[in-house]
Enzyme design. Structure first.
Site, PDB file in Angstrom:
ATOM      1  N   THR A   1       4.148  -1.124  -7.035  1.00  0.00           N
ATOM      2  CA  THR A   1       3.517  -0.810  -5.787  1.00  0.00           C
ATOM      3  C   THR A   1       4.798  -0.465  -4.773  1.00  0.00           C
ATOM      4  O   THR A   1       5.080  -1.535  -4.242  1.00  0.00           O
ATOM      5  CB  THR A   1       2.409  -1.390  -5.324  1.00  0.00           C
ATOM      6  OG1 THR A   1       1.279  -1.271  -6.448  1.00  0.00           O
ATOM      7  CG2 THR A   1       1.831  -1.058  -4.090  1.00  0.00           C
TER       8      THR A   1
ATOM      9  N   ASP B   1      -6.313  -2.968  -3.425  1.00  0.00           N
ATOM     10  CA  ASP B   1      -5.867  -3.109  -1.906  1.00  0.00           C
ATOM     11  C   ASP B   1      -5.201  -2.170  -1.229  1.00  0.00           C
ATOM     12  O   ASP B   1      -5.335  -1.642  -0.268  1.00  0.00           O
ATOM     13  CB  ASP B   1      -5.305  -4.326  -1.727  1.00  0.00           C
ATOM     14  CG  ASP B   1      -4.007  -4.535  -2.472  1.00  0.00           C
ATOM     15  OD1 ASP B   1      -3.807  -4.071  -3.696  1.00  0.00           O
ATOM     16  OD2 ASP B   1      -2.971  -4.700  -1.716  1.00  0.00           O
TER      17      ASP B   1
END
Ligand code: SD4
Length: 325
Positions: free
Chosen positions: A187, A218
């Site tokens: 990510t 998230d």
């Protein structure tokens, strides 16, 4: 590959991505605006992503805003098939479908996010469109995809032969469960501080590999995967999204900095907070990076293995993060 060749190739790739003409045009902008900070421009991103950092750093050196730099920097990783957690070539969900999440936040506190989007490559740019062209913050799934086409985004097949093969191998195992990738590429959360003292950030991911269909982590949640406050600083996260969401990790780091913590101390406190809520259970990874408005940076993770990359004096430097274990 010899180091010199590598950097030679890298700068060719990056300048192709930047567009030299736009750099020349924007450098006039820089000349007419005085540099405000000695530690700028600064860009920092999770994991080992030198090209993305060179793009964002060089754009800001040419006078482009932190927001533009953050969106264009991560676009490199979205288009990089080797990154198995971002954009094309990313791991799919359990059903074999690639869904992407992303968000952006600018120096004025504006933000936008897209979640569980299929068939769209540059989802950070799409999140920016949500921020700039709609009255909303979050657009999800089919609605986000339709919005993308209305803004001229092209349909892109995100599942590559390599990511399909990995998913098929995973689905043949009897105890298949979602997993956090631990490769160098993961990510990408990017924080940018431009020469005018403005902060912005972006975060882009396919989330947990082989996640449940519809699962959102998230990364696109403002305050969890990313938070920016131009008076204080900015933070972004990587790792097990559920743990980050439960402590609103990036917002927590910015608030700790507001109350006097350095970016490093704030990242350490946020990891401690996560650990204190998972007493005894630490078989997952979370990593944070943060910068403050003076250009100081910090990074911390639960386990070893997390690294970050930052822009300094025209170079991209990858460094291991300190960790709790
Ligand atoms: C998520 N935080 O969806 C993301 C996954 C991640 O590196 O960061 N992977 O939970």
């Amino acid at each position: 590959m010899k180091r010199r060749n590598f950097f030679g190739k890298l700068s060719m790739t990056v300048s192709g991505f930047l567009g030299v003409n736009s750099l020349e045009a924007q450098s006039q902008n820089l000349n007419s605006n005085p540099k405000r900070l000695t530690n700028s421009p600064l860009s920092i991103a999770t994991w080992n992503c030198p090209e993305a950092i060179l793009i964002s750093g060089k754009l800001m050196e040419a006078g482009i805003s932190a927001l533009d730099a953050a969106v264009k920097g991560v676009a490199f990783e979205e288009a990089n098939e080797k990154n198995t957690t971002v954009g094309i070539g990313a791991s799919p969900d359990q059903s074999g479908c690639v869904t992407l999440d992303a968000c952006v936040m600018d120096d004025k506190g504006n933000c936008g996010a897209v979640m569980a989007v299929e068939n769209i490559l540059h989802v950070a740019k799409l999140a920016r469109k949500v921020m700039e062209d709609t009255p909303h913050v979050n657009l999800a799934a089919a609605g986000a995809e339709e919005f993308a086409y209305s803004k001229g985004f092209k349909k892109t097949k995100l599942l590559t032969p390599a990511s399909k093969k990995r998913w098929e191998a995973w689905s043949q195992k009897s105890n298949s469960s979602p997993k956090i990738n631990v490769e160098n590429h993961d990510t990408i959360g990017m924080l940018c501080l431009d020469d005018y003292g403005n902060l912005s950030g972006s975060c882009t991911t396919s989330g947990l590999a082989y996640k449940m269909k519809g699962r959102v982590g998230d990364s696109p949640i403002i305050g969890s995967g990313l938070f920016v406050d131009n008076e204080v600083g900015a933070a972004t996260a990587t790792g097990l999204g559920e743990a980050v969401i439960k402590t609103v990790g990036s917002f927590l780091i910015v608030e700790l900095m507001r109350n006097g913590c350095s970016p490093q101390k704030a990242c350490e406190e946020a990891i401690q907070r996560i650990l204190s809520k998972h007493s005894g259970k630490t078989d997952f990874q979370v990593g944070f990076i943060a910068i403050n408005i003076s250009g100081e940076k910090g990074a911390y993770s639960i386990h070893k293995g997390f690294s970050y990359t930052y822009f300094k004096s025209g170079r991209a430097i990858n460094t291991s993060s300190a960790s709790f274990y």
